[in-house]
Design a protein around this motif. Sequence first.
Motif, PDB file in Angstrom:
ATOM      1  N   MET A   1       0.856  -1.179   0.000  1.00 44.98           N
ATOM      2  CA  MET A   1       0.000   0.000   0.000  1.00 44.98           C
ATOM      3  C   MET A   1       0.888   1.223   0.000  1.00 44.98           C
ATOM      4  O   MET A   1       1.875   1.270   0.738  1.00 44.98           O
ATOM      5  N   SER A   2       0.560   2.203  -0.831  1.00 46.73           N
ATOM      6  CA  SER A   2       1.370   3.413  -0.854  1.00 46.73           C
ATOM      7  C   SER A   2       0.499   4.607  -1.221  1.00 46.73           C
ATOM      8  O   SER A   2      -0.559   4.475  -1.826  1.00 46.73           O
ATOM      9  N   GLY A   3       0.977   5.776  -0.846  1.00 45.30           N
ATOM     10  CA  GLY A   3       0.284   7.016  -1.171  1.00 45.30           C
ATOM     11  C   GLY A   3       1.046   8.183  -0.593  1.00 45.30           C
ATOM     12  O   GLY A   3       2.041   7.998   0.115  1.00 45.30           O
ATOM     13  N   ASP A   4       0.590   9.401  -0.893  1.00 45.56           N
ATOM     14  CA  ASP A   4       1.256  10.548  -0.280  1.00 45.56           C
ATOM     15  C   ASP A   4       0.762  10.700   1.159  1.00 45.56           C
ATOM     16  O   ASP A   4      -0.083   9.928   1.627  1.00 45.56           O
ATOM     17  N   PHE A   5       1.285  11.683   1.847  1.00 41.12           N
ATOM     18  CA  PHE A   5       0.967  11.841   3.268  1.00 41.12           C
ATOM     19  C   PHE A   5      -0.535  11.980   3.489  1.00 41.12           C
ATOM     20  O   PHE A   5      -1.116  11.334   4.378  1.00 41.12           O
ATOM     21  N   ASP A   6      -1.183  12.812   2.679  1.00 46.14           N
ATOM     22  CA  ASP A   6      -2.619  13.044   2.853  1.00 46.14           C
ATOM     23  C   ASP A   6      -3.428  11.776   2.602  1.00 46.14           C
ATOM     24  O   ASP A   6      -4.431  11.523   3.281  1.00 46.14           O
ATOM     25  N   ASP A   7      -3.014  10.960   1.599  1.00 44.67           N
ATOM     26  CA  ASP A   7      -3.708   9.696   1.318  1.00 44.67           C
ATOM     27  C   ASP A   7      -3.728   8.801   2.546  1.00 44.67           C
ATOM     28  O   ASP A   7      -4.780   8.298   2.967  1.00 44.67           O
ATOM     29  N   ILE A   8      -2.538   8.572   3.098  1.00 43.07           N
ATOM     30  CA  ILE A   8      -2.405   7.632   4.215  1.00 43.07           C
ATOM     31  C   ILE A   8      -3.045   8.195   5.485  1.00 43.07           C
ATOM     32  O   ILE A   8      -3.722   7.487   6.229  1.00 43.07           O
ATOM     33  N   ASP A   9      -2.853   9.486   5.712  1.00 45.30           N
ATOM     34  CA  ASP A   9      -3.426  10.126   6.897  1.00 45.30           C
ATOM     35  C   ASP A   9      -4.951  10.078   6.856  1.00 45.30           C
ATOM     36  O   ASP A   9      -5.611   9.802   7.870  1.00 45.30           O
ATOM     37  N   VAL A  56       9.757   4.868   2.263  1.00 46.98           N
ATOM     38  CA  VAL A  56       9.617   6.229   1.735  1.00 46.98           C
ATOM     39  C   VAL A  56      10.198   6.228   0.330  1.00 46.98           C
ATOM     40  O   VAL A  56      11.331   5.784   0.124  1.00 46.98           O
ATOM     41  N   MET A  57       9.412   6.683  -0.645  1.00 47.08           N
ATOM     42  CA  MET A  57       9.814   6.615  -2.051  1.00 47.08           C
ATOM     43  C   MET A  57       9.596   7.958  -2.725  1.00 47.08           C
ATOM     44  O   MET A  57       8.803   8.778  -2.255  1.00 47.08           O
ATOM     45  N   LEU A  58      10.310   8.172  -3.821  1.00 50.31           N
ATOM     46  CA  LEU A  58      10.102   9.351  -4.650  1.00 50.31           C
ATOM     47  C   LEU A  58       9.513   8.907  -5.982  1.00 50.31           C
ATOM     48  O   LEU A  58       9.894   7.875  -6.530  1.00 50.31           O
ATOM     49  N   VAL A  79       6.944  12.797  -2.584  1.00 45.60           N
ATOM     50  CA  VAL A  79       7.230  11.716  -1.632  1.00 45.60           C
ATOM     51  C   VAL A  79       6.006  10.826  -1.496  1.00 45.60           C
ATOM     52  O   VAL A  79       4.884  11.326  -1.363  1.00 45.60           O
ATOM     53  N   ARG A  80       6.221   9.526  -1.565  1.00 49.53           N
ATOM     54  CA  ARG A  80       5.166   8.550  -1.295  1.00 49.53           C
ATOM     55  C   ARG A  80       5.603   7.676  -0.133  1.00 49.53           C
ATOM     56  O   ARG A  80       6.784   7.353  -0.001  1.00 49.53           O
ATOM     57  N   TYR A  81       4.630   7.311   0.689  1.00 50.86           N
ATOM     58  CA  TYR A  81       4.889   6.449   1.834  1.00 50.86           C
ATOM     59  C   TYR A  81       4.255   5.087   1.565  1.00 50.86           C
ATOM     60  O   TYR A  81       3.148   5.006   1.022  1.00 50.86           O
ATOM     61  N   GLY A  82       4.944   4.016   1.940  1.00 49.97           N
ATOM     62  CA  GLY A  82       4.426   2.676   1.659  1.00 49.97           C
ATOM     63  C   GLY A  82       4.562   1.741   2.839  1.00 49.97           C
ATOM     64  O   GLY A  82       5.385   1.948   3.740  1.00 49.97           O
ATOM     65  N   VAL A  83       3.738   0.707   2.838  1.00 48.99           N
ATOM     66  CA  VAL A  83       3.814  -0.337   3.865  1.00 48.99           C
ATOM     67  C   VAL A  83       3.313  -1.636   3.256  1.00 48.99           C
ATOM     68  O   VAL A  83       2.347  -1.650   2.496  1.00 48.99           O
TER      69      VAL A  83
END
Length: 240
Positions: A1-9, A56-58, A79-83
């Motif tokens: 799963m990945s997205g920008d900060f607002d997506d994940i938040d 953390v990805m670009l 920046v995209r965050y993933g888990v």
Amino acid sequence: MSGDFDDIDKLYDTVREVAAPIAGDDGYSDPLHFAAVNVLELCYDLRHCYMGDREVMLHENGIVPGMRLEGNAISTKNVRYGVNILWTEALFDCAMPRILCERRQRELTKGRRKSDGVSAQARYDVSANHVVLYQSLVYDTLAQAVSPNLHSRIMRLVIEVDSIFRSYFTQHFKQFDTEFARSDEGKRRKLLGPTMKRILEGREDYDEFCYDIRAFAAEHDCPIEHVSIHNGDWPDEIDW
């Protein structure tokens, strides 16, 4: 799963808003309590995800030379965050929120004008619809990861499951989840269908499992939620 900060938040906030009222400390009498608590574990992963504790990805954001940027220096990458989340957990956390969202809609509909049994406030509730969007994305990704036949069988299990979540003993899910996590990536593809069937169908083996949990809790005078099942240790490394 990945997205920008607002997506994940945003996903963190909406899953928590739907599940927390039932998973709260004062909700032990609610038959959906333990399953809702398990869904909140998704929030744990999401919180650490947007904190940058996982991946953390670009990625390219579409900014190219020639755009009207009024002379500002703007990065061409976001920046995209993933888990990483196991399929067993992702599918369980999609099946259960559907029931939580349906309850939320019933609560929002009480005493209000409604069409087709659902009030406008419930129909356009941001939290419930955001969770539905998340579910849709998971199911779409599943369709790309498994055969059409397996996708159809798993979707039928996820959509039809209802009654098993009433007073669901999450130890039942945990034992299969641990076994699934300890398998290598190739074996997990073969295990996914049978594992989800055992987790969600709740037939005689589940009834027997629940009986054993209740008996153990009574014998040791402890709450059911404090009983754990040893099914091997959670792996230090998962073959993603």
